[in-house]
Design a protein around this motif. Structure first.
Motif, PDB file in Angstrom:
ATOM      1  N   PHE A 228      48.730  66.099  81.264  1.00 26.48           N
ATOM      2  CA  PHE A 228      48.346  64.854  81.928  1.00 26.48           C
ATOM      3  C   PHE A 228      49.040  64.771  83.279  1.00 26.48           C
ATOM      4  O   PHE A 228      50.267  64.813  83.368  1.00 26.48           O
ATOM      5  N   ARG A 229      48.254  64.684  84.313  1.00 28.21           N
ATOM      6  CA  ARG A 229      48.770  64.484  85.661  1.00 28.21           C
ATOM      7  C   ARG A 229      48.113  63.217  86.202  1.00 28.21           C
ATOM      8  O   ARG A 229      46.911  63.201  86.456  1.00 28.21           O
ATOM      9  N   GLN A 230      48.893  62.169  86.351  1.00 30.99           N
ATOM     10  CA  GLN A 230      48.323  60.884  86.759  1.00 30.99           C
ATOM     11  C   GLN A 230      47.576  61.014  88.094  1.00 30.99           C
ATOM     12  O   GLN A 230      48.130  61.535  89.063  1.00 30.99           O
ATOM     13  N   PRO A 231      46.333  60.583  88.157  1.00 28.91           N
ATOM     14  CA  PRO A 231      45.580  60.660  89.416  1.00 28.91           C
ATOM     15  C   PRO A 231      46.223  59.802  90.507  1.00 28.91           C
ATOM     16  O   PRO A 231      46.777  58.741  90.232  1.00 28.91           O
ATOM     17  N   TYR A 232      46.127  60.257  91.750  1.00 33.31           N
ATOM     18  CA  TYR A 232      46.637  59.465  92.869  1.00 33.31           C
ATOM     19  C   TYR A 232      45.871  59.785  94.146  1.00 33.31           C
ATOM     20  O   TYR A 232      45.357  60.889  94.325  1.00 33.31           O
ATOM     21  N   LEU A 233      45.794  58.780  95.016  1.00 32.77           N
ATOM     22  CA  LEU A 233      45.101  58.877  96.314  1.00 32.77           C
ATOM     23  C   LEU A 233      46.046  59.177  97.456  1.00 32.77           C
ATOM     24  O   LEU A 233      45.656  59.748  98.467  1.00 32.77           O
ATOM     25  N   VAL A 234      47.276  58.702  97.321  1.00 30.60           N
ATOM     26  CA  VAL A 234      48.306  58.866  98.347  1.00 30.60           C
ATOM     27  C   VAL A 234      49.538  59.443  97.679  1.00 30.60           C
ATOM     28  O   VAL A 234      49.927  59.011  96.582  1.00 30.60           O
ATOM     29  N   SER A 235      50.167  60.402  98.326  1.00 27.47           N
ATOM     30  CA  SER A 235      51.335  61.051  97.743  1.00 27.47           C
ATOM     31  C   SER A 235      52.408  60.038  97.366  1.00 27.47           C
ATOM     32  O   SER A 235      52.730  59.146  98.154  1.00 27.47           O
ATOM     33  N   PRO A 236      52.988  60.155  96.177  1.00 25.68           N
ATOM     34  CA  PRO A 236      54.066  59.240  95.780  1.00 25.68           C
ATOM     35  C   PRO A 236      55.307  59.391  96.648  1.00 25.68           C
ATOM     36  O   PRO A 236      56.169  58.507  96.665  1.00 25.68           O
ATOM     37  N   GLU A 237      55.405  60.477  97.381  1.00 24.07           N
ATOM     38  CA  GLU A 237      56.551  60.674  98.258  1.00 24.07           C
ATOM     39  C   GLU A 237      56.563  59.685  99.423  1.00 24.07           C
ATOM     40  O   GLU A 237      57.616  59.422 100.006  1.00 24.07           O
ATOM     41  N   LEU A 238      55.396  59.122  99.744  1.00 24.00           N
ATOM     42  CA  LEU A 238      55.322  58.186 100.864  1.00 24.00           C
ATOM     43  C   LEU A 238      56.092  56.906 100.587  1.00 24.00           C
ATOM     44  O   LEU A 238      56.735  56.341 101.479  1.00 24.00           O
ATOM     45  N   ASP A 239      56.047  56.436  99.336  1.00 23.64           N
ATOM     46  CA  ASP A 239      56.710  55.169  99.003  1.00 23.64           C
ATOM     47  C   ASP A 239      57.602  55.273  97.768  1.00 23.64           C
ATOM     48  O   ASP A 239      58.015  54.268  97.206  1.00 23.64           O
ATOM     49  N   ASP A 240      57.900  56.505  97.358  1.00 25.02           N
ATOM     50  CA  ASP A 240      58.816  56.747  96.235  1.00 25.02           C
ATOM     51  C   ASP A 240      58.389  56.067  94.937  1.00 25.02           C
ATOM     52  O   ASP A 240      59.227  55.706  94.107  1.00 25.02           O
ATOM     53  N   ARG A 241      57.089  55.872  94.730  1.00 26.41           N
ATOM     54  CA  ARG A 241      56.658  55.272  93.472  1.00 26.41           C
ATOM     55  C   ARG A 241      56.668  56.326  92.369  1.00 26.41           C
ATOM     56  O   ARG A 241      56.500  57.529  92.635  1.00 26.41           O
ATOM     57  N   LYS A 242      56.878  55.878  91.169  1.00 31.30           N
ATOM     58  CA  LYS A 242      56.945  56.772  90.020  1.00 31.30           C
ATOM     59  C   LYS A 242      55.590  56.834  89.321  1.00 31.30           C
ATOM     60  O   LYS A 242      55.044  55.803  88.928  1.00 31.30           O
ATOM     61  N   LEU A 243      55.051  58.020  89.177  1.00 31.06           N
ATOM     62  CA  LEU A 243      53.766  58.186  88.520  1.00 31.06           C
ATOM     63  C   LEU A 243      53.938  58.112  87.005  1.00 31.06           C
ATOM     64  O   LEU A 243      54.994  58.424  86.461  1.00 31.06           O
ATOM     65  N   ALA A 244      52.882  57.692  86.327  1.00 30.20           N
ATOM     66  CA  ALA A 244      52.900  57.598  84.870  1.00 30.20           C
ATOM     67  C   ALA A 244      52.981  58.998  84.257  1.00 30.20           C
ATOM     68  O   ALA A 244      52.535  59.989  84.855  1.00 30.20           O
ATOM     69  N   THR A 245      53.540  59.077  83.076  1.00 34.51           N
ATOM     70  CA  THR A 245      53.675  60.359  82.387  1.00 34.51           C
ATOM     71  C   THR A 245      53.149  60.266  80.958  1.00 34.51           C
ATOM     72  O   THR A 245      53.061  59.188  80.377  1.00 34.51           O
ATOM     73  N   ALA A 246      52.788  61.404  80.407  1.00 33.85           N
ATOM     74  CA  ALA A 246      52.385  61.524  79.005  1.00 33.85           C
ATOM     75  C   ALA A 246      52.633  62.973  78.606  1.00 33.85           C
ATOM     76  O   ALA A 246      52.714  63.862  79.463  1.00 33.85           O
ATOM     77  N   LYS A 247      52.755  63.221  77.314  1.00 34.67           N
ATOM     78  CA  LYS A 247      53.161  64.567  76.896  1.00 34.67           C
ATOM     79  C   LYS A 247      52.026  65.587  76.896  1.00 34.67           C
ATOM     80  O   LYS A 247      52.261  66.791  76.784  1.00 34.67           O
ATOM     81  N   GLY A 248      50.781  65.130  77.039  1.00 36.75           N
ATOM     82  CA  GLY A 248      49.675  66.070  77.114  1.00 36.75           C
ATOM     83  C   GLY A 248      49.298  66.636  75.757  1.00 36.75           C
ATOM     84  O   GLY A 248      49.699  66.124  74.706  1.00 36.75           O
ATOM     85  N   LEU A 249      48.521  67.707  75.774  1.00 40.23           N
ATOM     86  CA  LEU A 249      47.937  68.273  74.558  1.00 40.23           C
ATOM     87  C   LEU A 249      48.540  69.631  74.206  1.00 40.23           C
ATOM     88  O   LEU A 249      48.904  70.405  75.099  1.00 40.23           O
ATOM     89  N   PRO A 250      48.597  69.952  72.927  1.00 38.40           N
ATOM     90  CA  PRO A 250      48.980  71.309  72.535  1.00 38.40           C
ATOM     91  C   PRO A 250      47.969  72.309  73.102  1.00 38.40           C
ATOM     92  O   PRO A 250      46.780  71.988  73.261  1.00 38.40           O
ATOM     93  N   TYR A 251      48.419  73.511  73.364  1.00 36.10           N
ATOM     94  CA  TYR A 251      47.554  74.536  73.952  1.00 36.10           C
ATOM     95  C   TYR A 251      46.308  74.758  73.105  1.00 36.10           C
ATOM     96  O   TYR A 251      45.190  74.863  73.621  1.00 36.10           O
ATOM     97  N   ASN A 252      46.472  74.803  71.797  1.00 33.68           N
ATOM     98  CA  ASN A 252      45.352  75.071  70.905  1.00 33.68           C
ATOM     99  C   ASN A 252      44.300  73.962  70.983  1.00 33.68           C
ATOM    100  O   ASN A 252      43.092  74.226  70.973  1.00 33.68           O
ATOM    101  N   THR A 253      44.757  72.710  71.081  1.00 32.37           N
ATOM    102  CA  THR A 253      43.823  71.583  71.173  1.00 32.37           C
ATOM    103  C   THR A 253      43.044  71.638  72.481  1.00 32.37           C
ATOM    104  O   THR A 253      41.813  71.486  72.503  1.00 32.37           O
ATOM    105  N   ALA A 254      43.763  71.838  73.590  1.00 34.36           N
ATOM    106  CA  ALA A 254      43.110  71.906  74.902  1.00 34.36           C
ATOM    107  C   ALA A 254      42.096  73.042  74.961  1.00 34.36           C
ATOM    108  O   ALA A 254      41.007  72.896  75.538  1.00 34.36           O
ATOM    109  N   SER A 255      42.434  74.176  74.364  1.00 30.60           N
ATOM    110  CA  SER A 255      41.517  75.322  74.365  1.00 30.60           C
ATOM    111  C   SER A 255      40.222  74.983  73.649  1.00 30.60           C
ATOM    112  O   SER A 255      39.123  75.335  74.102  1.00 30.60           O
ATOM    113  N   GLN A 256      40.338  74.288  72.515  1.00 31.38           N
ATOM    114  CA  GLN A 256      39.138  73.921  71.754  1.00 31.38           C
ATOM    115  C   GLN A 256      38.300  72.876  72.495  1.00 31.38           C
ATOM    116  O   GLN A 256      37.065  72.955  72.517  1.00 31.38           O
ATOM    117  N   LEU A 257      38.955  71.894  73.087  1.00 34.04           N
ATOM    118  CA  LEU A 257      38.220  70.877  73.845  1.00 34.04           C
ATOM    119  C   LEU A 257      37.461  71.497  75.003  1.00 34.04           C
ATOM    120  O   LEU A 257      36.293  71.166  75.263  1.00 34.04           O
TER     121      LEU A 257
END
Length: 538
Positions: free
Chosen positions: A431-460
């Protein structure tokens, strides 16, 4: 004759007429009351052509003179009208008003306005066209202008104001990822997005304010610029957008009314394009809150795999109907049942009943889908894209809504931004939170999530590939080369005769999603939009 004598004579004559003239006296008295309608009451019915002409003429004359109170008195909402007409002169600094009426169509009078906006030694001409409608006053019976803010300026809505002064925020020169300038003239649907970027990043971009005539809105909506009297220095703002993808998105949504699309780069989360074709200025692509239909099956399939319920090649029977806690769910008309179907087969054909039949399997609970969406796909995790956005909603629910949520109905809410991100997470596992402007411009923190196991992503990813080449997405994705995948969706909405069309897909390192209100099946409207964007950007 002395004054007293005149009064006495008139009084005597009046008394005689009232006392003895009958019908003639009645007419005389009637003529002195109300509006001379001859009935002693207020006039009724639609205003006549002469009334329409006189009322509009008097209104225009008062407006031209800057007589806000006089003009407002000729409307059916004098208090509101006077405030806006007063601000036209004192806040917007608009003078030298000249109004030229056009030919009336019924009770509606079109007109053109030419004026001058002056502020701090700077002046510029202002010209625009609008219209008004003359109606009969409910209590007075007089012909009055039906008051709407658009009478003063066509873009004004309730509680909007016209103001001229130093810009609240310096202007920006927004550029795409390659340095190409992005303007609302070239990319019309970007208008609200560019206004929002200016509102938030005007100061950070290093510009200096100019002098503008703007529409100030009552809520948090950024000002709408109408006329620039003095240019400030525009600050340069780098965005993640791709001019090529944006141009394709703009063109694609024009094919279907009430459509929105977003494209993202799965390897980074950068937004490549955002476009809307709507009758309002709402950025539904980022802020929409609609049921996503069967595109939600990407998350549901991930939940089933992650919890060991089934797998891509495991069983997912597709009967004609499925009952969950007293509610019957069916498939799209014409879909053949397949009791021996695998998850991949039911996914690519978008079989509703297959997913309904599996959601009561252990260890699934009422909050399993919510946890999958939040922890794996980042849904509901307070995204900070650079502008206002809605980050999806998959509530933990029981009863029929639990089953409905599994197929993207019930209380689930998404928008194209969310579903493009879901696809990006599904094919990369991250999971990579979508963004329009780089967070480096205003030091905002993007949302995070642990994402999917490799096997699950491969099947999807493989199931989405099958959908794009053999399943419900094949027609829309036909002719696209490279590594492609898709998922279709149609969401039924109460009060609509036709379902909303949803489609999400990927091509190489681009993921996109679109939604068309009342567009029908996913491949009918949203599908061609996504395919067009992937063709240009993928």
């Amino acid at each position: 004759m002395a004054k007293g004598v005149k009064v006495a004579v008139v009084s005597t004559v009046f008394a005689v007429m009232v006392g003895g003239a009958g019908y003639g006296a009645y007419n005389f008295v009637s003529a002195l009351t109300k509006d001379g309608s001859g009935s002693g009451g207020v006039r009724s019915g639609p205003p006549g052509a002469d009334e329409i002409a006189k009322t509009s003429k008097d209104f225009f004359a008062a407006w031209e003179k800057g007589d806000a109170a006089g003009a407002a008195s000729l409307t059916n909402n004098s208090t509101t009208a006077e405030a806006l007409l007063t601000g036209y002169k004192t806040d917007a600094h608009i003078g030298d008003v000249r109004i030229t009426p056009g030919k009336a169509t019924g009770a509606t009078v079109p007109y053109s306005v030419k004026a001058t906006v002056s502020y701090d030694g700077k002046s510029k001409p202002l010209a625009y066209e609008s219209k008004l409608t003359v109606v009969r006053g409910v209590t007075t019976g007089k012909a009055l202008v039906d008051w709407q803010p658009a009478v003063v300026y066509p873009k004004l809505k309730a509680e909007d104001r016209l103001v001229t002064g130093e810009s609240a925020n310096p202007s920006i020169e927004a550029v795409d990822r390659s340095g190409k300038v992005l303007t609302k003239e070239k990319y019309p649907s970007l208008g609200p997005v560019l206004d929002a970027l200016r509102e938030k990043y005007g100061a950070e971009a290093g510009g200096t304010p100019g002098i503008e005539l703007v529409v100030k809105h009552p809520d948090q909506t950024p000002d709408t610029s109408l006329l620039t009297l003095a240019e400030g220095k525009a600050g340069k703002l780098e965005t993640t957008l791709s001019a090529t993808a944006q141009a394709a998105a703009e063109k694609a949504v024009k094919l279907y009314h009430q459509s929105s699309v977003v494209a993202v780069k799965p390897s980074t989360g950068e937004v490549l394009a955002v476009a809307n074709n709507r009758t309002d200025a709402f950025n539904a692509a980022f802020e929409g809150t609609k049921a996503p239909g069967s595109t939600m099956k990407i998350i549901t399939a991930a939940m089933l795999i992650d919890n060991g319920v089934t797998s891509m090649n495991g069983p997912a029977p597709c009967p004609d109907s499925a009952v969950w806690q007293g509610q019957t769910f069916k498939n799209l008309t014409g879909m053949q049942s397949n009791e021996g179907a695998t998850l991949a087969n039911s996914f690519m054909r978008s079989c509703n009943t297959a997913f309904i039949k599996l959601i009561d399997e252990k260890p699934l609970t009422d909050d399993s889908l919510t946890l999958e969406a939040q922890n794996r796909f980042g849904i509901g995790e307070d995204w900070k894209t650079g502008v206002v956005s809605f980050d999806g909603k998959v509530p933990a629910v029981g009863g029929p809504d639990r089953a409905a949520g599994a197929i993207g109905q019930g209380q689930v809410q998404m928008n194209p931004l969310n579903m493009a991100s879901v696809t990006a997470t599904a094919i990369t596992g991250t999971f990579r939170q979508p963004y329009l402007v780089s967070p480096e411009l205003d030091d905002r923190k993007l949302a995070t999530a642990k994402g999917l196991p490799y096997n699950t992503a491969s099947q999807l990813k493989q199931m989405m590939r099958m959908t794009a080449t053999q399943g419900t997405g094949a027609k829309a994705m036909a002719g696209l080369g490279g590594d492609i995948g898709a998922k279709t969706g149609s969401a039924e909405v109460d009060g609509q005769q036709v379902s909303n069309s949803w489609f999400t897909g990927f091509r190489n390192d681009v993921a996109a999603a679109a939604m068309t209100e009342e567009g029908g099946h996913g491949g009918d409207a949203a599908g061609p939009i996504v395919a067009a964007v992937l063709r240009a950007a993928g």
